[in-house]
Design an enzyme around this catalytic site. Structure first.
Site, PDB file in Angstrom:
ATOM      1  N   TYR A  96      -1.412  -0.153  10.362  1.00  0.00           N
ATOM      2  CA  TYR A  96      -1.688  -0.805   9.076  1.00  0.00           C
ATOM      3  C   TYR A  96      -0.517  -0.627   8.102  1.00  0.00           C
ATOM      4  O   TYR A  96       0.006  -1.592   7.537  1.00  0.00           O
ATOM      5  CB  TYR A  96      -2.974  -0.217   8.468  1.00  0.00           C
ATOM      6  CG  TYR A  96      -3.184  -0.605   7.031  1.00  0.00           C
ATOM      7  CD1 TYR A  96      -3.537  -1.910   6.691  1.00  0.00           C
ATOM      8  CD2 TYR A  96      -2.995   0.316   5.994  1.00  0.00           C
ATOM      9  CE1 TYR A  96      -3.711  -2.269   5.360  1.00  0.00           C
ATOM     10  CE2 TYR A  96      -3.172  -0.039   4.671  1.00  0.00           C
ATOM     11  CZ  TYR A  96      -3.524  -1.335   4.362  1.00  0.00           C
ATOM     12  OH  TYR A  96      -3.682  -1.698   3.048  1.00  0.00           O
ATOM     13  N   SER A 113       0.832  -1.202   0.000  1.00  0.00           N
ATOM     14  CA  SER A 113       0.000   0.000   0.000  1.00  0.00           C
ATOM     15  C   SER A 113       0.869   1.255   0.000  1.00  0.00           C
ATOM     16  O   SER A 113       1.990   1.249   0.530  1.00  0.00           O
ATOM     17  CB  SER A 113      -0.851  -0.023   1.264  1.00  0.00           C
ATOM     18  OG  SER A 113      -1.426   1.238   1.497  1.00  0.00           O
ATOM     19  N   LYS A 131       2.345  -3.444   6.443  1.00  0.00           N
ATOM     20  CA  LYS A 131       2.689  -3.642   5.027  1.00  0.00           C
ATOM     21  C   LYS A 131       4.201  -3.516   4.831  1.00  0.00           C
ATOM     22  O   LYS A 131       4.814  -4.277   4.081  1.00  0.00           O
ATOM     23  CB  LYS A 131       1.942  -2.618   4.158  1.00  0.00           C
ATOM     24  CG  LYS A 131       0.429  -2.808   4.148  1.00  0.00           C
ATOM     25  CD  LYS A 131       0.048  -4.104   3.450  1.00  0.00           C
ATOM     26  CE  LYS A 131      -1.438  -4.366   3.440  1.00  0.00           C
ATOM     27  NZ  LYS A 131      -1.810  -5.664   2.921  1.00  0.00           N
TER      28      LYS A 131
HETATM   29  N1  LIG Z   1      -8.718  -1.256  -1.132  1.00  0.00           N
HETATM   30  C1  LIG Z   1      -7.650  -0.440  -1.211  1.00  0.00           C
HETATM   31  O1  LIG Z   1      -7.765   0.736  -1.613  1.00  0.00           O
HETATM   32  C2  LIG Z   1      -6.268  -0.960  -0.875  1.00  0.00           C
HETATM   33  C3  LIG Z   1      -5.180  -0.072  -0.982  1.00  0.00           C
HETATM   34  C4  LIG Z   1      -3.899  -0.546  -0.683  1.00  0.00           C
HETATM   35  C5  LIG Z   1      -3.709  -1.868  -0.300  1.00  0.00           C
HETATM   36  N2  LIG Z   1      -4.796  -2.707  -0.178  1.00  0.00           N
HETATM   37  C6  LIG Z   1      -4.539  -4.099   0.234  1.00  0.00           C
HETATM   38  O2  LIG Z   1      -5.065  -4.962  -0.757  1.00  0.00           O
HETATM   39  C7  LIG Z   1      -5.534  -6.176  -0.181  1.00  0.00           C
HETATM   40  C8  LIG Z   1      -6.943  -6.451  -0.624  1.00  0.00           C
HETATM   41  O3  LIG Z   1      -7.760  -5.324  -0.273  1.00  0.00           O
HETATM   42  P1  LIG Z   1      -9.330  -5.344  -0.543  1.00  0.00           P
HETATM   43  O4  LIG Z   1      -9.723  -3.914  -0.678  1.00  0.00           O
HETATM   44  O5  LIG Z   1      -9.657  -6.298  -1.617  1.00  0.00           O
HETATM   45  O6  LIG Z   1      -9.829  -5.865   0.880  1.00  0.00           O
HETATM   46  P2  LIG Z   1     -11.004  -6.897   1.244  1.00  0.00           P
HETATM   47  O7  LIG Z   1     -11.239  -6.766   2.711  1.00  0.00           O
HETATM   48  O8  LIG Z   1     -12.150  -6.710   0.321  1.00  0.00           O
HETATM   49  O9  LIG Z   1     -10.337  -8.317   0.928  1.00  0.00           O
HETATM   50  C9  LIG Z   1      -9.517  -9.015   1.827  1.00  0.00           C
HETATM   51  C10 LIG Z   1      -9.974 -10.461   1.835  1.00  0.00           C
HETATM   52  O10 LIG Z   1      -9.079 -11.212   2.634  1.00  0.00           O
HETATM   53  C11 LIG Z   1      -9.831 -12.103   3.454  1.00  0.00           C
HETATM   54  N3  LIG Z   1      -8.990 -12.382   4.605  1.00  0.00           N
HETATM   55  C12 LIG Z   1      -8.556 -11.527   5.568  1.00  0.00           C
HETATM   56  N4  LIG Z   1      -7.708 -12.152   6.409  1.00  0.00           N
HETATM   57  C13 LIG Z   1      -7.598 -13.434   5.970  1.00  0.00           C
HETATM   58  C14 LIG Z   1      -6.841 -14.563   6.402  1.00  0.00           C
HETATM   59  N5  LIG Z   1      -6.058 -14.509   7.462  1.00  0.00           N
HETATM   60  N6  LIG Z   1      -6.933 -15.707   5.678  1.00  0.00           N
HETATM   61  C15 LIG Z   1      -7.721 -15.782   4.585  1.00  0.00           C
HETATM   62  N7  LIG Z   1      -8.481 -14.754   4.146  1.00  0.00           N
HETATM   63  C16 LIG Z   1      -8.406 -13.595   4.827  1.00  0.00           C
HETATM   64  C17 LIG Z   1     -11.136 -11.364   3.745  1.00  0.00           C
HETATM   65  O11 LIG Z   1     -12.189 -12.252   4.086  1.00  0.00           O
HETATM   66  C18 LIG Z   1     -11.370 -10.642   2.427  1.00  0.00           C
HETATM   67  O12 LIG Z   1     -12.123 -11.435   1.534  1.00  0.00           O
HETATM   68  C19 LIG Z   1      -5.352  -6.010   1.330  1.00  0.00           C
HETATM   69  O13 LIG Z   1      -4.148  -6.637   1.704  1.00  0.00           O
HETATM   70  C20 LIG Z   1      -5.259  -4.499   1.516  1.00  0.00           C
HETATM   71  O14 LIG Z   1      -4.502  -4.168   2.649  1.00  0.00           O
HETATM   72  C21 LIG Z   1      -6.054  -2.270  -0.459  1.00  0.00           C
END
Ligand SMILES: NC(=O)c1ccc[n+]([C@@H]2O[C@H](COP(=O)([O-])OP(=O)(O)OC[C@H]3O[C@@H](n4cnc5c(N)ncnc54)[C@H](O)[C@@H]3O)[C@@H](O)[C@H]2O)c1
Length: 329
Positions: free
Chosen positions: A140, A116, A144
């Site tokens: 958070y 991120s 990362k």
């Molecule tokens: N959405 C954003 O703008 C953004 C920006 C930067 C980084 N990210 C990173 O991208 C990744 C995905 O983000 P997203 O927006 O799709 O989030 P999201 O919450 O929609 O998806 C995360 C998924 O991981 C699953 N999960 C969480 N912990 C778990 C575990 N221990 N074992 C198995 N499954 C698990 C959840 O059930 C969920 O389906 C994350 O790592 C987040 O930190 C997101």
């Protein structure tokens, strides 16, 4: 390639699963479904479970023999991470280490990591390149960075090769309106704006109206989720081809103010929802946008969509799925 996709039933993971399948790869998805939705997988194979479960991972690696892992599974709310730090260290760091150890046990060598822009905190220079100094301002962001650090050491000491993809603000929904963001709990601006536009909340809060920007509101780099999905597929293909670890900042390179996002949402939805002007929140950077030229050069990738498509696809998804995936039951 056969790719194990952790967190594949979440927002960005589910869009990437579709892109992997479209490019002829095979997928196995591992997700607790705590925050994800089975419906978002459109029938792709799901194993419900936790990345912290080493015995389950052994079974999956033995049975499925994936060539690579894409790791989306994590918690992602910076605010929550400040009130529940252990929850974030446990899932985002320990959960990832458990997955990396399983990869090493089973000689699975390629890893793409959802990092991120939060690893940078408030940037000194804009746009933010991969060489910018790290300075996370939330637990958070620190989780990362800790994983990125582990990956750099695994690269030096084992045969595990990885790509850290640092997303800026992921937003929008699939172009065919089949999948999108399940916004029931979210702190991100676009789904919050949509929530107001479909009448699920009274108003949108705009935090900070006196920033030194063109309209006083903060600037972020909104990148369409489909552009991110495409970058993932290119990254996994490249790391397997080059056998070299690297990192990429993924944004559009265009900063949009909060007011521009709100105005676009009002115009595209036709709904004049209420906006509350609120004071700045501590720790919110004034402005951040990406320099993605390294990804553009090395991955032969270019973001195809801008704020207009982000808001149009998000509006189409939210207005037809007012209760997220529950709308389909
Ligand atoms: N959405 C954003 O703008 C953004 C920006 C930067 C980084 N990210 C990173 O991208 C990744 C995905 O983000 P997203 O927006 O799709 O989030 P999201 O919450 O929609 O998806 C995360 C998924 O991981 C699953 N999960 C969480 N912990 C778990 C575990 N221990 N074992 C198995 N499954 C698990 C959840 O059930 C969920 O389906 C994350 O790592 C987040 O930190 C997101």
């Amino acid at each position: 390639m056969k790719v194990l996709v952790s967190g594949g039933a979440g927002y960005i993971g589910s869009h990437t699963v579709r892109e992997l399948l479209a490019r002829g790869h095979q997928v196995v998805i591992l997700d607790t479904l705590e925050l994800g939705n089975k419906q978002s997988l459109l029938g792709a194979p799901l194993i419900q479970g936790d990345t912290a479960d080493g015995a389950l991972l052994d079974k999956i690696f033995t049975a499925e023999k994936p060539d690579a892992v894409m790791h989306f599974a994590a918690y992602k709310a910076p605010g929550e991470s400040m009130s529940q730090p252990a929850k974030y260290f446990r899932n985002n760091v320990s959960g990832t280490l458990s997955l990396l150890e399983a990869m090493l046990r089973h000689d699975c060598r390629y890893f793409v990591f959802s990092s991120s822009c939060a690893v940078f905190g408030t940037p000194k220079d804009l746009p933010v390149t991969e060489d910018a100094p790290f300075g996370p301002e939330s637990v958070y962001g620190e989780t990362k960075l800790m994983v990125e650090t582990m990956l750099r050491w695994f690269d030096k000491t084992t045969n595990l090769r990885s790509v850290s993809l640092r997303y800026f603000n992921a937003s929008g929904a699939s172009l065919d309106n089949k999948i999108g963001e399940d916004w029931t709990v979210t702190g991100n601006l676009v789904p919050l704006v949509m929530k107001a536009a479909i009448g699920k909340t009274e108003a949108v809060n705009v935090f900070g109206t006196d920033y030194p920007t063109k309209d006083g509101t903060a600037i972020r780099d909104y990148i369409h989720v489909v552009d991110l999905a495409v970058a993932h597929v290119k990254a996994i293909e490249r790391v397997a081809e080059t056998n070299k670890s690297t990192d990429y900042n993924l944004g559009t390179g265009v900063g949009s103010t909060v007011k521009e996002v709100v105005d676009a949402a009002k115009r595209i939805s036709g709904v004049d929802f209420k906006v509350n002007l609120a004071p700045r929140r501590p720790g919110d950077p004034i402005a951040i946008w990406a320099d993605s030229s390294k990804a553009q050069r090395e991955l032969d990738w270019k973001p195809q969509y801008g704020l207009e498509e982000i808001i149009s696809t998000a509006w189409r998804w939210h207005s037809t799925h007012p209760n997220g995936y529950d709308s389909e039951q």
